[in-house]
Design a protein around this motif. Sequence first.
Motif, PDB file in Angstrom:
ATOM      1  N   LEU A 428      18.258 -25.477  -0.907  1.00 52.12           N
ATOM      2  CA  LEU A 428      18.230 -26.973  -1.417  1.00 52.12           C
ATOM      3  C   LEU A 428      18.411 -26.925  -2.934  1.00 52.12           C
ATOM      4  O   LEU A 428      18.605 -27.908  -3.341  1.00 52.12           O
ATOM      5  CB  LEU A 428      16.847 -27.631  -0.983  1.00 52.12           C
ATOM      6  N   GLY A 429      18.210 -25.675  -3.498  1.00 53.85           N
ATOM      7  CA  GLY A 429      18.341 -25.625  -4.904  1.00 53.85           C
ATOM      8  C   GLY A 429      19.896 -25.714  -5.516  1.00 53.85           C
ATOM      9  O   GLY A 429      20.289 -25.876  -6.608  1.00 53.85           O
ATOM     10  N   ALA A 430      20.810 -25.552  -4.272  1.00 58.58           N
ATOM     11  CA  ALA A 430      22.183 -25.561  -4.675  1.00 58.58           C
ATOM     12  C   ALA A 430      22.575 -26.950  -4.934  1.00 58.58           C
ATOM     13  O   ALA A 430      22.171 -27.929  -4.526  1.00 58.58           O
ATOM     14  CB  ALA A 430      22.928 -25.110  -3.440  1.00 58.58           C
ATOM     15  N   ARG A 431      23.464 -26.911  -5.833  1.00 62.67           N
ATOM     16  CA  ARG A 431      23.905 -28.294  -6.230  1.00 62.67           C
ATOM     17  C   ARG A 431      24.332 -29.276  -5.020  1.00 62.67           C
ATOM     18  O   ARG A 431      23.944 -30.640  -5.117  1.00 62.67           O
ATOM     19  CB  ARG A 431      24.974 -28.253  -7.404  1.00 62.67           C
ATOM     20  N   GLY A 432      25.062 -28.889  -4.301  1.00 63.58           N
ATOM     21  CA  GLY A 432      25.729 -29.745  -3.251  1.00 63.58           C
ATOM     22  C   GLY A 432      24.689 -30.146  -2.540  1.00 63.58           C
ATOM     23  O   GLY A 432      24.587 -31.468  -1.888  1.00 63.58           O
ATOM     24  N   ALA A 483      28.702 -23.801   4.616  1.00 62.82           N
ATOM     25  CA  ALA A 483      29.636 -24.594   4.515  1.00 62.82           C
ATOM     26  C   ALA A 483      29.973 -24.977   2.809  1.00 62.82           C
ATOM     27  O   ALA A 483      31.114 -25.124   2.230  1.00 62.82           O
ATOM     28  CB  ALA A 483      29.779 -25.756   5.183  1.00 62.82           C
ATOM     29  N   ASP A 484      28.662 -25.487   2.242  1.00 64.80           N
ATOM     30  CA  ASP A 484      28.777 -25.874   0.681  1.00 64.80           C
ATOM     31  C   ASP A 484      29.173 -24.309  -0.111  1.00 64.80           C
ATOM     32  O   ASP A 484      29.971 -24.741  -1.049  1.00 64.80           O
ATOM     33  CB  ASP A 484      27.364 -26.160   0.573  1.00 64.80           C
ATOM     34  N   ARG A 485      28.887 -23.234   0.386  1.00 65.86           N
ATOM     35  CA  ARG A 485      29.094 -22.234  -0.756  1.00 65.86           C
ATOM     36  C   ARG A 485      30.495 -21.587  -0.220  1.00 65.86           C
ATOM     37  O   ARG A 485      30.835 -20.846  -1.249  1.00 65.86           O
ATOM     38  CB  ARG A 485      28.081 -20.949  -0.667  1.00 65.86           C
ATOM     39  N   ALA A 486      31.256 -21.753   0.856  1.00 62.30           N
ATOM     40  CA  ALA A 486      32.078 -20.956   1.100  1.00 62.30           C
ATOM     41  C   ALA A 486      33.423 -21.471   0.570  1.00 62.30           C
ATOM     42  O   ALA A 486      33.678 -22.847   0.264  1.00 62.30           O
ATOM     43  CB  ALA A 486      32.519 -21.221   2.832  1.00 62.30           C
ATOM     44  N   ARG A 487      34.293 -20.649  -0.207  1.00 64.56           N
ATOM     45  CA  ARG A 487      35.544 -20.924  -0.693  1.00 64.56           C
ATOM     46  C   ARG A 487      36.654 -20.243  -0.192  1.00 64.56           C
ATOM     47  O   ARG A 487      37.798 -20.841   0.104  1.00 64.56           O
ATOM     48  CB  ARG A 487      35.493 -20.720  -2.257  1.00 64.56           C
ATOM     49  N   ARG A 488      36.446 -19.138   0.187  1.00 65.42           N
ATOM     50  CA  ARG A 488      37.520 -18.414   1.044  1.00 65.42           C
ATOM     51  C   ARG A 488      37.165 -18.045   2.542  1.00 65.42           C
ATOM     52  O   ARG A 488      35.943 -17.696   2.737  1.00 65.42           O
ATOM     53  CB  ARG A 488      37.840 -16.880   0.136  1.00 65.42           C
ATOM     54  N   ILE A 550      27.638 -15.120  -7.752  1.00 65.71           N
ATOM     55  CA  ILE A 550      26.736 -14.852  -6.851  1.00 65.71           C
ATOM     56  C   ILE A 550      27.249 -15.730  -5.405  1.00 65.71           C
ATOM     57  O   ILE A 550      26.597 -15.389  -4.456  1.00 65.71           O
ATOM     58  CB  ILE A 550      25.503 -15.216  -7.165  1.00 65.71           C
ATOM     59  N   ARG A 551      28.049 -16.689  -5.664  1.00 64.62           N
ATOM     60  CA  ARG A 551      28.352 -17.415  -4.513  1.00 64.62           C
ATOM     61  C   ARG A 551      28.740 -16.704  -3.485  1.00 64.62           C
ATOM     62  O   ARG A 551      28.273 -17.080  -2.104  1.00 64.62           O
ATOM     63  CB  ARG A 551      29.422 -18.509  -5.089  1.00 64.62           C
ATOM     64  N   PRO A 552      30.005 -15.747  -3.601  1.00 67.08           N
ATOM     65  CA  PRO A 552      30.095 -15.075  -2.243  1.00 67.08           C
ATOM     66  C   PRO A 552      28.986 -14.143  -1.520  1.00 67.08           C
ATOM     67  O   PRO A 552      29.010 -14.386  -0.352  1.00 67.08           O
ATOM     68  CB  PRO A 552      31.272 -14.021  -2.921  1.00 67.08           C
ATOM     69  N   ALA A 553      28.237 -13.716  -2.210  1.00 63.31           N
ATOM     70  CA  ALA A 553      27.121 -13.126  -1.668  1.00 63.31           C
ATOM     71  C   ALA A 553      26.081 -14.152  -0.929  1.00 63.31           C
ATOM     72  O   ALA A 553      25.783 -13.741   0.292  1.00 63.31           O
ATOM     73  CB  ALA A 553      26.165 -12.313  -2.848  1.00 63.31           C
ATOM     74  N   VAL A 554      25.860 -15.158  -1.563  1.00 66.58           N
ATOM     75  CA  VAL A 554      25.032 -16.098  -0.832  1.00 66.58           C
ATOM     76  C   VAL A 554      25.775 -16.577   0.543  1.00 66.58           C
ATOM     77  O   VAL A 554      25.343 -16.829   1.682  1.00 66.58           O
ATOM     78  CB  VAL A 554      24.910 -17.248  -1.693  1.00 66.58           C
ATOM     79  N   THR A 555      27.185 -16.870   0.323  1.00 68.37           N
ATOM     80  CA  THR A 555      28.029 -17.279   1.661  1.00 68.37           C
ATOM     81  C   THR A 555      27.885 -16.300   2.731  1.00 68.37           C
ATOM     82  O   THR A 555      27.866 -16.457   3.760  1.00 68.37           O
ATOM     83  CB  THR A 555      29.547 -17.557   1.117  1.00 68.37           C
ATOM     84  N   ALA A 556      27.978 -14.848   2.359  1.00 70.25           N
ATOM     85  CA  ALA A 556      28.053 -14.016   3.173  1.00 70.25           C
ATOM     86  C   ALA A 556      26.609 -13.762   3.776  1.00 70.25           C
ATOM     87  O   ALA A 556      26.662 -13.418   5.020  1.00 70.25           O
ATOM     88  CB  ALA A 556      28.505 -12.596   2.471  1.00 70.25           C
ATOM     89  N   LEU A 557      25.510 -13.789   3.150  1.00 65.72           N
ATOM     90  CA  LEU A 557      24.201 -13.711   3.511  1.00 65.72           C
ATOM     91  C   LEU A 557      23.977 -14.936   4.610  1.00 65.72           C
ATOM     92  O   LEU A 557      23.752 -14.553   5.635  1.00 65.72           O
ATOM     93  CB  LEU A 557      23.074 -13.887   2.573  1.00 65.72           C
ATOM     94  N   SER A 558      24.368 -16.270   4.045  1.00 59.89           N
ATOM     95  CA  SER A 558      24.329 -17.336   5.032  1.00 59.89           C
ATOM     96  C   SER A 558      25.106 -17.005   6.185  1.00 59.89           C
ATOM     97  O   SER A 558      24.333 -17.107   7.621  1.00 59.89           O
ATOM     98  CB  SER A 558      24.702 -18.541   4.729  1.00 59.89           C
ATOM     99  N   ALA A 559      26.330 -16.507   6.250  1.00 64.06           N
ATOM    100  CA  ALA A 559      26.985 -16.354   7.687  1.00 64.06           C
ATOM    101  C   ALA A 559      26.404 -15.018   8.527  1.00 64.06           C
ATOM    102  O   ALA A 559      26.355 -15.082   9.611  1.00 64.06           O
ATOM    103  CB  ALA A 559      28.420 -15.987   7.197  1.00 64.06           C
TER     104      ALA A 559
END
Length: 738
Positions: A428-432, A483-488, A550-559
């Motif tokens: 919830l701290g993420a901007r989106g 989904a919010d963090r994923a770019r690739r 740090i975005r890719p790390a958050v994405t990978a952790l969530s996945a």
Amino acid sequence: MTIVPWVAVAAATVFALLRTGTPPGDAGIYAAYLTVGVVLPGTLVHRAFRGSRGNLPEDLALGAATGLLVQLAGWALAAATGTQAWLRYWPLLMIGVFLAVPSLRRHWRIAEPRPLPARWHFAACGGVLLVLLWAAASWTSVPLPPADTVYYPDLMYHLALVHEMTRSMPFQVPQLAGETLRYHYLSDADMASAGMITGIAPATVLLRLWVVPVGAIGLLVVAALTRELTGKWWAGPLAGAVATVGVPLTLGGRVEAYGGSALAFNSPSQTYVVPLLALLVAIAADLVRGHRLGPAWFLVPPLALACAGSKASALPPLVAGLLAGVLAAPRRLPRIGAFTALVVAAMLGGMRLFAGGGAGTLGVQPLSLLRWIEPYADSLGQWDGVAPNGFLPPGVRGLDSGARWFVAWVVVWWLLMQAPRLLGVAGLGARGLRRDPAAWLLGGMTVAGTAAAWLLWHPSASQLYFFLGAAPFGAVLTTWLLADRARRWWVPVGGLLAGAGWQIWAPRVDPPVPTWWWRDWTWPLELPVLRALGLVAAAVVLSLALRRRIRPAVTALSAAVLGASLAAAVVGSGGVVRRDAYGPERPQPPTSRLLTAEEMAAALWLDEHAGADDVVATNVHCTPMNRAKPCDARAFWVAGLGGRRTLVESWAYSDAAVSANGVDGLKYVLQPPPDPVLFELNERVFAGADPVDVRTLHDAYGVRWLLADSRATEVSPRLAQLAALRLTSGPVTIYELR
């Protein structure tokens, strides 16, 4: 092309049903009923109130959830007026309205098609197959009657309620004829409706045909909600699968955090509330986002009441989520406040209509959930007892600093293992997510459900249902973060595969033997977490080194946590299938709790030959049957398989027994019968066969049948002189009183 995965799912379902003894004709009839009686009228009603999603799969999913509500309305009308024979025409009436009224005919088609990609269909069907695998894992160890087996007591309790729901209001406790029923029984009403419309045996509906469609509807409604929130097609099937069949992480540890799948085979009420609550949350998400609900406002009160009558714990987390939505969108306070008022009114009405003694036993005791978590229960909590015994559990009070740190670590470990449901709250701290009130709605539900589980107390840990009811929406929030963090595309896919691989192949850490000393539990809980955290730290360092972000790390952790959750579900279900498979080649072992095929056959004979409102007296009360003092009063099979109200069968779930939990140091299932005078009369009939007692049962209590089981107590041979012997089946003899 898109029809191929759905045909495969249908074929797999039929194969699994036939493989576990389901009559082929019943499977076909139930499929026709589900299509014409639930999905079709529900889809038409949903389109009329909320419009079309632009694609058929999501329209049918949301329509099926609405169809459950429409079916409940028809059942309630029939039960209130005694017109159950006309219930089969209720779906046809709804369909006829949409054919006859010109302004409603447009809802038969999609005016503005917005089809989903073919990949969505394959992904969604993969999730439905996981639901099938989860159900089949239970089918293999739960044979259809008659069979020599041990049924979980709650299944027979619900089967008795299914029979009770075929009668007219007011309802009675089937195991204690004459006592008013207060229970969240709407899941049983849905099964009763299916049985009355199709003619399929209630046991077949409960134990085979019902659970997969309801679980699949829940998954697909969550998928539709998630796609609407995230705008990404792949997020829907992923969230739906994790929300319904996903389980806590283990990461190589042998101990599972208490609180597994949101679907529960042994708790139909929990399974049934998932699609209904998901539909209500979808409407609430539209509201907090500022969309006008229009006619959908009329769905809110009955849908909320249906949730309250399905599971009493469903609505309080939603109310908390709505309040969180107000904080994120204060300008929408009037509309959100009106919605919240409708939900609260339904919650209060549900407490009056459905809640019984079990709800009244709910109390406040922070950390009481520890009693059900193995590392604590087997060490510090061994002597906590069956009652609250203080504001905090006894095992938590008066500890030295080391033991206090252990208790804190167990709580933290549980929260970490529930990461698939809880990680999104941190997002919830993420901007989106921070700017979207719907994210705060889901986050408020998740936090409230988790807090209720850890702050409240119940003798059977029913406070956990607050968490399980909100957990699917925590999974949606975690998927939304992904989904919010994923770019690739390769980052989330890699994370999913890595998490699943680690869940399956991580080095195993066994708990200590014996397990009574708390210090021995520390390392088995810490080591899997430390290994996983080391991998996370490595992923973060690698991400910073390669991308300086740090975005890719958050994405990978969530996945990774979502993938690990699904992998744990698959491995767990597969383990159950391998370990507990039932059949002639692997019969269940002898046990004092075993119910024999002859006993089941006798009860089923009673169901066929007794009148709908006949009352049965029996000497079966306990499990095991020959256990007398204290009696574990959960032998619900006479009312369940016999389908008739019993004068005094088992009373463990009665208001009086649950309210007496802890008296004389006994749990509520071991409390004495609520009416000892009536119980003694019942017992004298079978033991002594006194003509006066037999006549009293018949004249004063309306007993028409006697089911005597020699495995339970001695049965007087003189009963045959006072009543007509109608059937002998193994240890069971059935008499008719005239």
